[in-house]
Design a protein around this motif. Sequence first.
Motif, mmCIF file in Angstrom:
data_model
loop_
_atom_site.group_PDB
_atom_site.id
_atom_site.type_symbol
_atom_site.label_atom_id
_atom_site.label_comp_id
_atom_site.label_asym_id
_atom_site.label_seq_id
_atom_site.Cartn_x
_atom_site.Cartn_y
_atom_site.Cartn_z
ATOM 1 N N ARG A 49 30.047 -67.024 -3.533
ATOM 2 C CA ARG A 49 31.376 -66.398 -3.806
ATOM 3 C C ARG A 49 31.597 -65.314 -4.926
ATOM 4 O O ARG A 49 32.438 -64.996 -5.418
ATOM 5 N N SER A 50 30.507 -64.502 -5.023
ATOM 6 C CA SER A 50 30.325 -63.492 -5.793
ATOM 7 C C SER A 50 30.327 -62.162 -5.119
ATOM 8 O O SER A 50 30.701 -61.230 -5.679
ATOM 9 N N THR A 51 30.425 -62.272 -3.918
ATOM 10 C CA THR A 51 30.535 -61.135 -2.851
ATOM 11 C C THR A 51 31.389 -61.414 -1.520
ATOM 12 O O THR A 51 31.472 -62.301 -1.328
ATOM 13 N N LEU A 52 32.238 -60.386 -1.522
ATOM 14 C CA LEU A 52 33.160 -60.453 -0.158
ATOM 15 C C LEU A 52 32.826 -59.509 0.757
ATOM 16 O O LEU A 52 32.359 -58.508 0.276
ATOM 17 N N SER A 69 32.372 -60.321 -8.480
ATOM 18 C CA SER A 69 31.983 -60.928 -9.757
ATOM 19 C C SER A 69 32.702 -61.217 -10.838
ATOM 20 O O SER A 69 33.259 -62.153 -11.467
ATOM 21 N N ASP A 70 33.673 -60.032 -10.912
ATOM 22 C CA ASP A 70 34.927 -59.917 -11.817
ATOM 23 C C ASP A 70 35.936 -59.871 -10.596
ATOM 24 O O ASP A 70 36.252 -58.961 -10.323
ATOM 25 N N PRO A 71 36.464 -61.167 -10.413
ATOM 26 C CA PRO A 71 37.789 -60.973 -9.103
ATOM 27 C C PRO A 71 38.545 -60.074 -9.097
ATOM 28 O O PRO A 71 38.806 -59.678 -8.124
ATOM 29 N N GLN A 72 38.995 -59.834 -10.408
ATOM 30 C CA GLN A 72 40.098 -58.800 -10.200
ATOM 31 C C GLN A 72 39.981 -57.391 -10.125
ATOM 32 O O GLN A 72 40.748 -56.228 -10.098
ATOM 33 N N ARG A 73 38.316 -57.096 -10.224
ATOM 34 C CA ARG A 73 37.969 -55.814 -10.476
ATOM 35 C C ARG A 73 36.713 -55.590 -9.199
ATOM 36 O O ARG A 73 35.829 -55.319 -9.687
#
Length: 336
Positions: A49-52, A69-73
Amino acid sequence: MTSPDQTAYIGTLDGDGLVVATVRDGALTVTGALPEVREPSALAFSADRSTLYAVSELPDGAVTAVDISDPQRPVVLTSQPSGGAGPTHLEVFGKHLVTAHYSDGVVASHPIGGDGSLGPLGSALLLETPGSAASPHAHQVVPDPSGRWLLATALGLDAVFVLRFDQATGALAEHSRMDLPAGTGPRHLVFHPDGTRVFVLGELRPTVTAAAWDATAGTLERGDSAHVTGPGAPDPTYPAEIISDGAGRFLYATTRGEDAVGVLRIGPGAPQLVQTSPAGGAWPRHCALGPGGTWLYVATQRPGSVVWLPRDPATGLLGPVAGEVTVRGACWVAFA
């Protein structure tokens, strides 16, 4: 209660690209967007879940890897031609990304690098019925829980294909198929958590069909069907998405036209419709249970919003819409 730093990603059509939101106590708040990810009508996560990953549902389709890896950025890693026209669904299968294409019926695979980026097209397979002029309209691809097979819905062929998948090369090949009654138009399917059953949602006929899954043989055996629409539903009605709760007791199916969510209780035969709940907006597409399973989120495409409805995990029933956030062309919602 949902953690304030939970992140949701919203896919759109004719919207603002990939939309980012935060979740607090069930409510979504939009915080940004990646407009360069065009027409992201379906999303999928890497195993860690580090890549969408997102499709771009365009005549010349694309698939894009996004570092979260920084979900909001989120940051775009790579984008590749998807290998077909009009991609509508994608899933990670081992070290490959597999994509279904509605417009031309192709299922394609791309290798995934160690950093989550996508390599060039690995292989492509056209779903077809020999001698038939029908358009296959591949709508969804789903790996089976054993990790051995890939299931693909062919809406135009009224069939679900079981594909062999070479984990080393990404090569695809037809293994078996399950045919459905003419005019069903299978759109999406979901596995029961026990891995032995599959529920197939029809788009052209508003039904869900139960099927037994044999992971050893790689075969589906069709069972009984049930309607997902309530009494007095308009005709036609176009179901869009089907999901299962984590306990394998209930199914949730969105229905466009009726603009509702059907709640079905899973039993030994066909699922039983126990509730038809207003979706809270027009043309509901994808839906997802939030963390903890106490909220159901529905992406309503016209004009565009994500709504959330309270859910009773014990009964499976939905309460009235508790809130919504405007997202133009919303069609997918996923939680980091």
